[in-house]
Scaffold this active site. Structure first.
Site, PDB file in Angstrom:
ATOM      1  N   LYS A   6       5.383   8.004   9.426  1.00  0.00           N
ATOM      2  CA  LYS A   6       6.458   8.834   8.789  1.00  0.00           C
ATOM      3  C   LYS A   6       5.704  10.152   8.585  1.00  0.00           C
ATOM      4  CE  LYS A   6       9.381   8.847   4.670  1.00  0.00           C
ATOM      5  NZ  LYS A   6       9.505   8.246   3.349  1.00  0.00           N
ATOM      6  N   LEU A   7       4.332  10.223   8.476  1.00  0.00           N
ATOM      7  CA  LEU A   7       3.602  11.319   8.137  1.00  0.00           C
ATOM      8  C   LEU A   7       3.958  11.849   6.818  1.00  0.00           C
ATOM      9  CD1 LEU A   7       3.533  13.576  11.324  1.00  0.00           C
ATOM     10  CD2 LEU A   7       1.837  11.994  10.373  1.00  0.00           C
ATOM     11  N   ASP A  31      10.205   6.604  10.224  1.00  0.00           N
ATOM     12  CA  ASP A  31       9.904   5.730   8.986  1.00  0.00           C
ATOM     13  C   ASP A  31       9.935   4.127   9.410  1.00  0.00           C
ATOM     14  OD1 ASP A  31      10.110   4.415   6.578  1.00  0.00           O
ATOM     15  OD2 ASP A  31      11.195   6.049   5.696  1.00  0.00           O
ATOM     16  N   ALA A  55       1.854   1.548   4.338  1.00  0.00           N
ATOM     17  CA  ALA A  55       2.022   1.257   2.900  1.00  0.00           C
ATOM     18  C   ALA A  55       1.701   2.199   1.895  1.00  0.00           C
ATOM     19  CB  ALA A  55       0.900   0.161   2.744  1.00  0.00           C
ATOM     20  N   THR A  97      -3.910  -6.454   1.183  1.00  0.00           N
ATOM     21  CA  THR A  97      -5.000  -6.108   0.148  1.00  0.00           C
ATOM     22  C   THR A  97      -5.582  -6.951  -0.843  1.00  0.00           C
ATOM     23  OG1 THR A  97      -5.517  -4.638  -1.635  1.00  0.00           O
ATOM     24  CG2 THR A  97      -3.295  -5.096  -1.416  1.00  0.00           C
ATOM     25  N   ASP A  98      -6.829  -7.053  -1.332  1.00  0.00           N
ATOM     26  CA  ASP A  98      -7.355  -7.947  -2.138  1.00  0.00           C
ATOM     27  C   ASP A  98      -6.717  -7.846  -3.472  1.00  0.00           C
ATOM     28  OD1 ASP A  98      -8.739  -5.860  -2.783  1.00  0.00           O
ATOM     29  OD2 ASP A  98     -10.613  -6.834  -3.150  1.00  0.00           O
ATOM     30  N   GLU A  99      -5.949  -6.944  -3.872  1.00  0.00           N
ATOM     31  CA  GLU A  99      -5.524  -6.485  -5.084  1.00  0.00           C
ATOM     32  C   GLU A  99      -4.408  -7.355  -5.414  1.00  0.00           C
ATOM     33  OE1 GLU A  99      -5.089  -3.049  -6.774  1.00  0.00           O
ATOM     34  OE2 GLU A  99      -6.523  -1.750  -5.441  1.00  0.00           O
ATOM     35  N   TYR A 122       2.236  -1.450  -7.080  1.00  0.00           N
ATOM     36  CA  TYR A 122       1.484  -1.605  -5.931  1.00  0.00           C
ATOM     37  C   TYR A 122       1.065  -2.882  -5.182  1.00  0.00           C
ATOM     38  CZ  TYR A 122      -2.078  -1.394  -2.375  1.00  0.00           C
ATOM     39  OH  TYR A 122      -2.906  -1.906  -1.031  1.00  0.00           O
ATOM     40  N   LYS A 126       2.558  -5.587  -2.350  1.00  0.00           N
ATOM     41  CA  LYS A 126       2.035  -6.047  -1.355  1.00  0.00           C
ATOM     42  C   LYS A 126       2.168  -7.706  -1.641  1.00  0.00           C
ATOM     43  CE  LYS A 126       0.010  -4.233   1.505  1.00  0.00           C
ATOM     44  NZ  LYS A 126       0.270  -3.699   2.878  1.00  0.00           N
TER      45      LYS A 126
END
Length: 228
Positions: A6-7, A31, A55, A97-99, A122, A126
């Protein structure tokens, strides 16, 4: 290879100049939430593997404005999964992600069986996209691999992340802002570490479903990382 992006504010085509003219590379400005655009690419290119890196990944931005995070990370993931199912993509690699594991107590370790305890918009988006990806394997048999790596850093990273921001500010003689007291424990992976992680991204070459976590040791506080 087709690169669909999407830039947004963090995207920059100059980062791709070294491969832009390669005959096996194609860039599509679109997108991932745009189902028609995604369908058109898959119908045209018939890829064997779909690698989902896209993401909204900045925690503070997700707190200030959560809507774009859920739009991209959840709806975007759904759009890609559904398109992959319809177009019979043989492998789907979902980069997470590990989050999603939340804040860890000692010994600060979590494997793939650790419960998801997201603590920000966030990480919640995820975690939700991880479960969505898993559901497409369970329900439809779509071959899905999920990777959950710790913080990555490397060339061209947008300077809102800790390491590139500290380097850019230090070079310009600016203050080095650290969140809170700087004692948050983090793990950082050089980008080639995760790109070549045999249990992670290369697992996408297999079939079926798998979930892998990638981290290294020793862990460091944000303050010690900045000081070094």
């Amino acid at each position: 290879m087709v690169n669909l992006d999407k830039l947004t504010y963090a995207g920059n085509l100059e980062n791709l100049e070294s491969v832009a003219s390669h005959p096996a590379y194609r860039f599509v400005h679109a997108d991932i939430c745009d189902r028609a655009a995604v369908d058109a690419v898959l119908a045209d290119e018939r890829p064997e593997v779909l690698v989902h890196f896209a993401a909204e990944s900045h925690v503070d931005r997700s707190i200030l404005s959560p809507a774009p995070v859920f739009e991209t990370n959840l709806r975007g993931t759904f759009t890609l999964l559904e398109a992959a199912r319809v177009h019979r993509v043989t492998r789907f690699l979902h980069v997470s992600t590990d989050e999603v594991y939340g804040s860890l107590l000692e010994p600060l370790e979590a494997d793939e069986n650790f419960p998801l305890q997201a603590s920000s918009p966030y990480s919640a988006s995820k975690a939700g996209s991880d479960l969505l990806a898993r559901s497409y394997f369970v329900t439809y048999g779509l071959p899905v691999t999920i990777t959950r790596a710790s913080n990555n850093y490397g060339p061209y990273q947008f300077p809102e992340k800790l390491i590139p921001l500290m380097i850019a500010n230090a070079l310009e003689g600016k203050p080095l802002p650290v969140y809170g007291d700087g004692m948050q424990v983090r793990d950082w992976l050089w980008w080639t570490t995760i790109a070549g992680h045999p249990r992670g991204h290369r697992a996408g070459q297999g079939r079926g479903r798998s979930t892998t976590s990638a981290a290294t040791a020793p862990w460091r506080t944000s303050r010690s990382c900045v000081r070094s």
